[in-house]
Design an enzyme around this catalytic site. Structure first.
Site, short mmCIF file in Angstrom:
data_model
loop_
_atom_site.label_atom_id
_atom_site.label_comp_id
_atom_site.label_asym_id
_atom_site.label_seq_id
_atom_site.Cartn_x
_atom_site.Cartn_y
_atom_site.Cartn_z
CE LYS A 666 21.67 9.57 -27.82
NZ LYS A 666 21.18 8.92 -29.08
CB THR A 667 26.82 15.39 -27.37
OG1 THR A 667 25.99 16.48 -26.96
CG2 THR A 667 26.27 14.81 -28.64
CD GLN A 671 33.09 16.86 -25.45
OE1 GLN A 671 33.73 16.02 -26.06
NE2 GLN A 671 33.54 18.08 -25.31
N GLY A 734 31.19 25.10 -19.70
CA GLY A 734 31.69 24.09 -20.64
C GLY A 734 31.84 22.71 -20.02
CD GLU A 737 39.79 22.32 -22.19
OE1 GLU A 737 41.00 22.47 -22.11
OE2 GLU A 737 39.01 23.25 -22.50
#
Ligand code: FES
Ligand code: FES
Lengths: 771, 171
Positions: A666-667, A671, A734, A737
């Site tokens: 979900k998160t 992002q 990650g 970005e």
């Protein structure tokens, strides 16, 4: 950096490159990759959600302290020179005013330690603050007013009168270039690379494109205004800050005021968006200095205009991309060179060549970032510094080349997939870009695209599709450390000086800790956001997940080592090595004989206190120097361009990512979407406009600096490969970005496909699309 | 009789200084810091509160003294006896925020926005300007919520949360 340090670093790097895999962090895959517990990847809702929707989450400007006074700043309006006079008498006499501070009465302070010059340095520049009469940029704060209320402070600051002795200044990229440029240095290394003779290969190639792309200045524009609420008690300073680096900020402020690091307490449990902008700038220093002078707690909230005057953003770039290719599409030459504007007291030459270093195989490379020096507010890190704007230029050029050769742009990219890192020669840790393209293309319906521009029209609207590659490296910065306490009731408490700015860090890490220890999530508390906690974990470089993950591996190992030491002959775990066991069902078991199990309650029953605390540090991040570790993505966009007005609407967008294993579905999706939305802004509307005559920012407001709003954003489809990276903690790289990279090019390429106009200057506003 | 306005059901005196905005009254004077300040100039929507339970206003563009005798609801006044308002829960379920800073404004604004649809207030994308009520559509919500900026880019989740809450309320 001294020569000895430099040699040390080079030797270390070489050693990391040559070392056998097994010696390195990540050499042996994290057991969570193979024994994937259900919590890893689960779409858990944010743990801090209830606080946020109730309005109970407290941000930096929301601490009310006894006797607190409010600050307002006064800014210079010349770009360079000296303060000739500054009259503060009317402000001092204004109702409610407690103090007016200028360079004449400010306490002595050292400049902020500049970002990247030391491990915890986090200053946006290293200029003197209120120590002399010099002006370095248009908008530099030169006076501060403290008053009983914000209204009184704001009014009083409007009564200050200043005159200046202006000096000649350089405030445009063209003027700065004319004065000569210097090679950009990033993380101690030159942003310059040549392999073969790329210019000659370009000239000899049967197909070539060669163009210049431009991107303007940008501001982060987090919706939370930068703020600091500060107080001193004796020689200890407490700062309620909005920070992406609490430990860094505490250390840096300590240097400014000549204090010990432990005397500065920076607290930042909630941050209202950062994107690279919530680091240390003059406002925290000024609030602390004024508080010291007045002997009162101070709240300093920058106005929106103040954020534009005090906190830097992304700088201007001018990039040349030239590609030379054979008829089958293979690249003979990849040239990516150009200029960035930068100030003298600053550490970030926007490194736009980073995508070109890792994305494609090519017969020759020429990459170079040259710095042109301007007299303006320091530029700084903003979401995907380098990759965001660099991928716009590179991926636009690839699309232009594909059209010239007459080959599908995805196919062209696949033909230039490298087998190992194209510029370092290192093996890839895990690279599945082609798979991301295939699944993305299928879901998006790429097959429907007609490669000829202007071939699809619906009424007034021309419709087109474009794609581009997204890329962002895996980073893990040194300095991760944690304190972990496990108690007999099977609850664990972890403390790390890390950050939650909306990325979902606290939720995702709670999942990881629960999964690693074999506990339910509600038995885990993850504390973060205070400089007094262990570690220095910057919320930047999309590295928090890896950094915290690797720290937790170390802490868990220390904990398990201690627990195993407690076992006696009658324990089923007796004699086992920490590597032999994993956490499961509230205890430890042997990996390959799960019936050899003992609960944490039993294990800790052997201690006097019933609990165990360990502290541990993550190993140095050598894995990224041994393998080429990058995330990639395939971005797909459909746009509608109005043939009468030139208006652009994005009708569909899909991002297909290869970022290793996803921790929270979900998160992570949020992002990716958030990054893509900032990429929509980069492509279509964002620009910090400044007056080239005097370097003054002309649109310091959210009314005039346009960011994407609800109406600009379609439903964004997100896919991921979920293929774990065997050398990253949890298998995860990650996700913060990468979404902003590739997006602008996918949009520009779609616009070209829709209407036949190739725009190489961002943002692509409608005036650039009407005839 | 002191001059007052009602905030989340409690009467509070008007500020002495007429320059005090409704936003600063809430945030600085009453410590109702759930109401956010993102620009202080009407450009971001973070400070949105509800007037008389249904009209959305930007509290940074309102002087507190203008609202004598009116009823103001801030994000703190939405949860009834500790139970989240359905929209608050839907924001959590659909991840309608990241940093959470724009969230109170988005939630209050959506409540006011749905009331505008009910009252038949047309928007730029409304076809039938004389309709009694405006049909709920993705485009209408997007248009009407465009004054609430979210730099984290939680727009998809916000729209999903509003749509689901609305669909449940209609059922
Ligand atoms: S703070 Fe009121 S609109 Fe931004
Ligand atoms: S959630 Fe961060 S601004 Fe909307």
């Amino acid at each position: 950096m001294s020569i000895v340090q430099k040699i040390g670093q080079t030797v270390m790097k070489k050693a990391a490159e040559l070392a056998p895999d097994a010696w390195l962090p990540g050499g042996k895959p994290d057991p969570l990759i193979e024994h994937r517990p259900a919590l890893i990847g689960a779409p858990e809702s944010r743990l801090d959600g209830p606080q946020k929707v109730r309005g109970e989450a407290r941000f930096a400007a929301e601490y009310a302290l006894d006797g607190m006074v409010y600050a307002a700043l006064f800014y210079s309006n010349v770009p360079k020179g000296r303060i000739a006079s500054i009259d503060t008498s009317a402000a001092e006499a204004s109702p409610g005013v407690v103090l007016v501070m200028t360079h004449r009465n400010a306490p002595p302070m050292k400049p902020m330690p500049l970002f990247m010059t030391q491990p915890k340095a986090t200053g946006g520049n290293d200029l003197p603050i209120f120590q002399d009469d010099e002006i370095h940029w248009n908008g530099q704060p030169i006076a501060l007013v403290l008053a009983q209320t914000q209204e009184q402070a704001d009014y009083a600051s409007s009564l200050i009168l200043a005159t200046y002795l202006a000096e000649p200044s350089v405030t445009s990229l063209s003027a700065a270039k004319a004065k000569g440029t210097t090679p950009g240095l990033f993380q101690g290394e030159p942003l310059k690379l040549e392999i073969g003779d790329a210019e000659a290969a370009l000239l000899a190639a049967p197909h070539r494109v060669d163009s210049v792309y431009r991107t303007p200045r940008h501001n982060h524009n987090a919706i939370e205004l930068h703020a600091a609420t500060v107080f001193w008690s004796d020689d200890e300073l407490t700062v309620h800050d909005a920070s992406q680096g609490v430990a860094h900020t505490a250390w840096s402020i300590a240097q400014v005021f000549d204090l010990k690091e432990e005397q500065v307490h920076v607290k930042s449990p909630f941050v209202g968006g950062g994107f690279g902008g919530k680091t240390l700038w003059a406002h925290q220093i000024l609030a602390a200095a004024a508080s010291k002078l007045a002997g009162l707690p101070v709240r300093l909230v920058l106005s929106r205009e103040g954020v534009y005057r005090v906190v830097g953003g992304r700088t201007t770039t001018e990039q040349r991309v030239a590609l030379g290719a054979q008829s089958d599409g293979t690249f003979d030459a990849l040239i990516h060179t150009g200029f960035v504007a930068m100030t003298a007291h600053n550490a970030l030459p926007e490194p736009f060549i980073l995508p070109a270093r890792c994305t494609y195989a090519a017969g020759s490379f020429k990459l170079d970032v040259e710095v042109a020096t301007v007299d303006m507010l320091a530029n700084t890190f903003m979401r995907a510094p380098g990759e965001s704007v660099g991928s716009f230029a590179l991926e636009s050029a690839v699309d232009e080349l594909a059209e010239q050769i007459g080959i599908d742009p995805i196919e062209l990219r696949i033909r230039n997939e490298p087998e190992k890192d194209p510029t370092t020669g290192r093996p890839h840790s895990s690279r599945n870009l082609v798979e991301a393209y295939r699944s993305g293309a299928e879901k998006f319906g790429w097959g429907e695209r007609n490669s000829a521009p202007r071939s699809r029209q619906e009424g007034e609207w021309l419709v087109g599709m474009g794609c581009a590659t997204a890329t962002y490296p895996y980073h893990r910065m040194p300095g991760g450390a944690a304190r972990m306490t496990l108690s007999k009731d099977g609850r664990v408490h972890v403390e790390i000086a890390a950050h939650e700015m909306g990325m979902g860090t606290s939720t995702a890490q709670t999942q990881v800790i629960a999964a690693r220890l074999g506990l339910p999530m509600d038995h885990v508390t993850f504390a973060y956001g205070e400089s007094s906690m262990p570690g220095m974990v910057l919320a930047g470089g999309s590295q928090q997940t890896a950094s915290i993950g690797s720290t937790i591996i170390a802490a868990n190992r220390a904990l398990v080592t201690e627990l195993l030491k407690l076992t006696s002959h009658d324990s089923p775990l007796h004699g086992l090595d920490p590597d032999d066991v994993i956490g499961r069902d509230g205890g430890l078991c042997k990996i390959d004989e799960p019936e050899r199990f003992e609960s944490y309650a039993t294990l800790l029953g052997r201690t006097e206190t019933g609990e165990l605390t360990v502290e541990a540090s993550a190993p140095p991040p050598l894995e990224a120097q041994h393998w080429s570790m990058h995330s990639f993505g395939a971005m797909f966009c459909e746009v509608r361009v109005n043939s009468v007005t030139g208006e652009v609407r994005i009708s569909r967008f899909l991002g297909s990512f290869d970022c290793g294993r996803i921790i929270n579905a979900k998160t992570a999706a949020s992002q990716f979407q958030g990054g893509i939305i900032m990429g929509i802004g980069l492509a279509l509307m964002e620009e910090t406009q400044f007056d080239e005559r005097n370097g003054r920012i002309m649109n310091p407001s959210l009314a005039e600096y346009h960011v994407p709003v609800h109406m600009d954003v379609p439903e964004i489809d997100i896919l991921w490969t979920d293929i774990p990276d065997p050398h990253a903690p949890m298998g995860a790289r990650g996700v913060g970005e990468i979404g902003i990279t590739g997006t602008a090019a996918a949009i520009a390429n779609a616009i070209y496909n829709a209407c036949g106009k190739r725009v190489r200057d961002l943002p692509i506003t409608l005036d650039k699309l009407i005839d | 009789m002191p001059q007052t306005l009602s905030i989340n059901g409690t009467d509070v005196p008007l500020p002495d200084d007429p320059r005090v905005s409704l936003l600063d009254l809430l945030r600085d004077h009453l410590q109702l810091a759930g109401v956010k300040k993102g620009c202080n100039q009407g450009a971001c929507g973070a400070c949105t509160v509800l007037l008389d339970g249904k009209e959305r206003i930007l509290s940074c563009m309102a002087l507190a003294v203008q609202y004598e005798g009116r009823k103001v609801t801030s994000i703190e006044g939405l949860a009834a006896n500790g139970t989240l308002h359905p929209l608050q829960q839907a924001f959590i379920d659909h991840d309608g925020f990241q940093c959470g800073y724009c969230t109170p404004g988005q939630i209050c604004s959506s409540i006011g926005m749905v009331e505008e649809l009910r009252r038949g207030v047309p928007s730029h994308v409304t076809d039938d300007l004389s309709a009694e009520t405006i049909a709920f559509s993705r485009e209408e919500i997007q248009e009407r919520m465009s004054g609430n900026l979210c730099r984290c880019g939680a727009y998809n989740g916000i729209i999903a949360a509003i749509s689901e809450t609305h669909a449940k309320a209609v059922r």
